[in-house]
Design a protein around this motif. Sequence first.
Motif, PDB file in Angstrom:
ATOM      1  N   ARG A 163       0.823  -1.222  -0.075  1.00 10.93           N
ATOM      2  CA  ARG A 163      -0.101   0.133  -0.247  1.00 10.93           C
ATOM      3  C   ARG A 163       1.076   1.482  -0.168  1.00 10.93           C
ATOM      4  O   ARG A 163       1.174   1.863   0.648  1.00 10.93           O
ATOM      5  CB  ARG A 163      -1.036   0.240   0.859  1.00 10.93           C
ATOM      6  CG  ARG A 163      -1.828  -1.361   1.235  1.00 10.93           C
ATOM      7  CD  ARG A 163      -2.603  -0.622   2.924  1.00 10.93           C
ATOM      8  NE  ARG A 163      -2.303  -0.974   3.807  1.00 10.93           N
ATOM      9  CZ  ARG A 163      -2.386  -0.535   4.215  1.00 10.93           C
ATOM     10  NH1 ARG A 163      -3.951   0.086   4.748  1.00 10.93           N
ATOM     11  NH2 ARG A 163      -1.963  -0.526   5.391  1.00 10.93           N
ATOM     12  N   PRO A 164       1.464   1.100  -0.933  1.00 10.57           N
ATOM     13  CA  PRO A 164       2.726   2.696  -0.760  1.00 10.57           C
ATOM     14  C   PRO A 164       1.735   4.306  -1.053  1.00 10.57           C
ATOM     15  O   PRO A 164       3.006   4.574  -0.704  1.00 10.57           O
ATOM     16  CB  PRO A 164       3.604   2.219  -2.207  1.00 10.57           C
ATOM     17  CG  PRO A 164       3.135   1.299  -3.235  1.00 10.57           C
ATOM     18  CD  PRO A 164       1.663   0.694  -2.249  1.00 10.57           C
ATOM     19  N   GLY A 165       0.758   4.669  -1.019  1.00 15.39           N
ATOM     20  CA  GLY A 165      -0.117   4.895  -1.797  1.00 15.39           C
ATOM     21  C   GLY A 165      -0.504   5.828  -0.608  1.00 15.39           C
ATOM     22  O   GLY A 165      -0.485   7.163  -0.210  1.00 15.39           O
ATOM     23  N   THR A 166      -0.465   4.267   1.047  1.00 14.19           N
ATOM     24  CA  THR A 166      -0.160   5.651   2.153  1.00 14.19           C
ATOM     25  C   THR A 166       0.524   6.034   2.536  1.00 14.19           C
ATOM     26  O   THR A 166       0.311   6.146   3.904  1.00 14.19           O
ATOM     27  CB  THR A 166      -2.414   4.120   2.443  1.00 14.19           C
ATOM     28  OG1 THR A 166      -1.072   3.199   2.716  1.00 14.19           O
ATOM     29  CG2 THR A 166      -2.583   4.288   1.714  1.00 14.19           C
ATOM     30  N   LEU A 167       1.481   5.860   2.582  1.00 17.31           N
ATOM     31  CA  LEU A 167       2.886   6.137   2.588  1.00 17.31           C
ATOM     32  C   LEU A 167       3.395   7.050   2.606  1.00 17.31           C
ATOM     33  O   LEU A 167       3.649   7.552   1.427  1.00 17.31           O
ATOM     34  CB  LEU A 167       3.916   4.934   2.836  1.00 17.31           C
ATOM     35  CG  LEU A 167       3.185   3.732   3.810  1.00 17.31           C
ATOM     36  CD1 LEU A 167       4.021   2.621   3.199  1.00 17.31           C
ATOM     37  CD2 LEU A 167       2.673   3.990   5.260  1.00 17.31           C
ATOM     38  N   SER A 168       4.366   8.172   3.238  1.00 14.91           N
ATOM     39  CA  SER A 168       4.812   9.108   3.272  1.00 14.91           C
ATOM     40  C   SER A 168       6.104   8.320   2.168  1.00 14.91           C
ATOM     41  O   SER A 168       6.465   7.879   2.532  1.00 14.91           O
ATOM     42  CB  SER A 168       6.091   9.074   4.607  1.00 14.91           C
ATOM     43  OG  SER A 168       7.250  10.458   3.782  1.00 14.91           O
ATOM     44  N   ALA A 169       6.049   9.319   0.876  1.00  7.98           N
ATOM     45  CA  ALA A 169       6.449   9.254   0.555  1.00  7.98           C
ATOM     46  C   ALA A 169       6.440   8.604  -0.913  1.00  7.98           C
ATOM     47  O   ALA A 169       7.099   7.895  -1.327  1.00  7.98           O
ATOM     48  CB  ALA A 169       8.818   9.270   0.606  1.00  7.98           C
ATOM     49  N   SER A 170       5.509   7.323  -0.635  1.00  6.98           N
ATOM     50  CA  SER A 170       4.801   6.641  -1.289  1.00  6.98           C
ATOM     51  C   SER A 170       5.862   4.869  -1.296  1.00  6.98           C
ATOM     52  O   SER A 170       5.874   4.056  -2.224  1.00  6.98           O
ATOM     53  CB  SER A 170       4.418   6.755  -2.619  1.00  6.98           C
ATOM     54  OG  SER A 170       3.538   7.087  -3.041  1.00  6.98           O
ATOM     55  N   THR A 171       6.504   5.615   0.376  1.00  6.63           N
ATOM     56  CA  THR A 171       7.396   3.699   0.397  1.00  6.63           C
ATOM     57  C   THR A 171       7.600   3.202   1.744  1.00  6.63           C
ATOM     58  O   THR A 171       7.461   4.045   2.597  1.00  6.63           O
ATOM     59  CB  THR A 171       8.867   4.484  -0.167  1.00  6.63           C
ATOM     60  OG1 THR A 171       9.470   2.855  -0.136  1.00  6.63           O
ATOM     61  CG2 THR A 171       9.188   5.396   1.043  1.00  6.63           C
ATOM     62  N   GLY A 172       7.522   1.948   2.117  1.00  8.11           N
ATOM     63  CA  GLY A 172       7.080   1.645   3.402  1.00  8.11           C
ATOM     64  C   GLY A 172       8.734  -0.111   3.416  1.00  8.11           C
ATOM     65  O   GLY A 172       7.394  -0.576   2.257  1.00  8.11           O
ATOM     66  N   THR A 173       9.097  -0.375   4.194  1.00  4.54           N
ATOM     67  CA  THR A 173       9.442  -1.520   4.591  1.00  4.54           C
ATOM     68  C   THR A 173       8.562  -2.192   5.885  1.00  4.54           C
ATOM     69  O   THR A 173       8.963  -2.127   6.884  1.00  4.54           O
ATOM     70  CB  THR A 173      10.660  -1.566   4.223  1.00  4.54           C
ATOM     71  OG1 THR A 173      11.548  -0.389   3.238  1.00  4.54           O
ATOM     72  CG2 THR A 173      10.954  -3.148   5.029  1.00  4.54           C
TER      73      THR A 173
END
Length: 207
Positions: A163-173
């Motif tokens: 769900r990258p669009g829900t995270l800051s800068a569209s990135t999350g690990t």
Amino acid sequence: MPRFVQVFQDTCPTLTFSSGWQGGSSETDASLDRYSQGTYTFTKQADETMTMAFNGTYVGIYGAKRPDHGLYQVELDGKLFPTFDAYSDTPLFNQTLFNATSLDYGLHTIKLINSGSTTLDVDYVAFQGITGKSEEALIPATWQDNEFTFSYFPPSSWRQSARPGTLSASTGTITNDPKATAEFKFKGNFLLASTDEAPQVLTVVDS
């Protein structure tokens, strides 16, 4: 000393809710998107509480005032304030339910208490903290999860969020491995670590 304002969304584990609270849902509330980040936590049971401990000089609790909302109380460092009212015949959002300014800097505990069987909700809580030395300026810096300052162990247990669009800068690990760890090296007085479930978690470390 440099001062900073920290915001904890209702989903942040820094806020401790008693058992009678639940999250707002778009299935039952068409106004969910009027709340900060589209979330809130509410109760309709008397004497249910939300508690938070913080180091700072200011604290504010924010939520909605709506036709089905009612009376509540606030306790700060053991002092119980007179009853407040969250009722409004016209729905109002991002409302200040309580704030306290000019507190002595140090550890404080605030508790929100529902006074009856009417609705009380929490959108977010904010406080002002102090860090560093008097002659220093606050210089914020942001590192995303995919930068070299992060290390993930073991690497095979981590993956990019679906769900990258829900995270800051569209990135999350992310990981589902309870033994997996992430390491971030930095030099400074405090660290803000943000996740999709617990945004803006504050960890204070030694200078």
